[in-house]
Design an enzyme around this catalytic site. Structure first.
Site, PDB file in Angstrom:
ATOM      1  N   HIS A 196      -0.940  -0.241   5.562  1.00  9.98           N
ATOM      2  CA  HIS A 196      -1.511   0.598   6.634  1.00  9.98           C
ATOM      3  C   HIS A 196      -0.601   1.780   6.979  1.00  9.98           C
ATOM      4  O   HIS A 196      -0.158   1.956   8.111  1.00  9.98           O
ATOM      5  CB  HIS A 196      -1.787  -0.232   7.888  1.00  9.98           C
ATOM      6  N   GLN A 204       0.815  -1.210   0.000  1.00  8.02           N
ATOM      7  CA  GLN A 204       0.000   0.000   0.000  1.00  8.02           C
ATOM      8  C   GLN A 204       0.851   1.263   0.000  1.00  8.02           C
ATOM      9  O   GLN A 204       0.328   2.362   0.152  1.00  8.02           O
ATOM     10  CB  GLN A 204      -0.936  -0.010   1.214  1.00  8.02           C
TER      11      GLN A 204
END
Length: 365
Positions: free
Chosen positions: A140, A78
């Protein structure tokens, strides 16, 4: 049972008559996993691409060459080049702020930096804040930021997935919002023995932060695990619960916690079960859609009623500070929705989360 009842009550309430007036068009394609956009005073737009490019869009045309002077990023999981926000005094100082993941997939962190936009280049770019400690996960990150009226910054930092218990410790940046001066130096934390700048704790993976210029309220949203995505009203010194209190369960179906609420921890303004995977948010203050004034607009990566890559844009209707209902404004573009921003003319611009990402304009006839 309580969360499922709430989800049903807060389900999208579509208004076919008003939605029929909406139009959308693709402004440009050719963007590789775009993540964030910012409107320049001269009408151009800056768009980040996760692989590490900052692109210019001018008169609906994507410039072939990216902006130079951008830092090297970790494009993994991510991570990548993430948020882009202009300094409130950009017209005079030309400062552009970026967030990005830095390092390797097993040794990395989130950074914040700034540089001056001169033509097609970021000049004198410097990293001004680094989240601590480092992590060995590439998920995250959080990474959204917003300016406050005194030109200080609130920046959301994710829990790194494997470090969720750290979200309850102010001594770590994991799962927190931090409060920084415009030069990146930390503002004193309200928590004892805190990591520099910690403003709030108990967050999982922050995806948006926006301050309403009329009410002064600061709203944020974040990913839950499997269910339990949240919109919160952010207040300095508060604990937002993760992972002690959550309306979601782990991806295996196991309980994260037996508590959906807990004494001394904040309740969300709104949560979603099943998840919609909120990916950005803004508050509408514009002329094109006066009936949306003061409402929240949220992009989502999935639809909510099926775990498929079917993103959408939804409006959260706020009345006197409470959620009065929701409606899906755009859900037929066949892609995950990554970002929404209000243009100077009051129309909306959206980014799709794709290898061949698009910039889409939503407007009213």
């Amino acid at each position: 049972m309580r969360q499922w009842i709430f989800a049903l009550l807060a389900a999208a309430m579509l208004s076919p008559a008003s939605l029929a007036q909406l139009r959308h068009e693709t402004v440009t394609g050719g963007l590789e996993f775009p993540w964030s956009l910012a409107f320049l005073p001269d009408g151009r737009m800056l768009v980040t691409e996760k692989p590490g490019r900052l692109r210019l869009v001018e008169d609906g045309v994507l410039r072939a060459e990216p902006v130079s002077g951008v830092p090297e990023v970790l494009f993994s999981g991510q991570g990548g080049l993430l948020d882009v926000v202009l300094h409130p005094d950009f017209a005079s100082n030309h400062l552009v702020y970026l967030t990005w993941s830095e390092g390797s997939s097993r040794d990395n962190t989130l950074r914040l930096g700034r540089g001056r936009l001169e033509g097609d280049a970021l000049v004198d770019f410097e990293a001004i804040f680094t989240a601590q400690p480092r992590r060995d996960t590439d998920v995250h990150y959080g990474a959204r930021l917003a300016f406050l009226p005194d030109n200080s910054i609130l920046l959301g930092i994710g829990d790194g997935f494997d470090y969720r218990e750290e979200a309850q410790r102010a001594a770590s940046h994991f799962g927190s919002y931090v409060h920084l001066r415009e030069d990146g130096s930390p503002v004193d934390s309200p928590f004892p023995d805190a990591a520099p700048g910690v403003y709030t704790i108990g967050h999982r993976n922050p995806q948006a932060i926006v301050r309403d210029p009329v009410s002064g309220i600061v709203y944020s949203n974040e990913h839950g695990p499997r269910g339990g995505d949240e919109i919160n009203i952010l207040v300095e010194g508060r604990n937002y619960g993760w992972p002690v209190a959550t309306y979601g369960v782990d991806y295996t179906g196991a309980l994260v916690s037996p508590y959906s609420s807990y004494p001394g921890m904040e309740e969300p303004l709104l949560y979603w079960v099943p998840s919609i995977a909120p990916s950005s948010m803004t508050i509408y203050r514009g002329a094109m859609f006066p009936d949306w004034d003061g409402d929240l607009l949220v992009t989502a990566l999935i639809h909510g009623d099926a775990e498929v890559a079917s993103g959408h844009l939804r409006r959260v209707d706020l009345e006197a500070g409470a959620v009065a209902g929701q409606e899906i404004l755009l859900g037929d573009v066949g892609a995950r929705m990554r970002n929404v921003a209000v243009a100077p003319d009051g129309s909306l611009y959206l980014l799709t989360d794709e290898a061949e990402g698009r910039l889409i304009r939503l407007y009213r006839d």
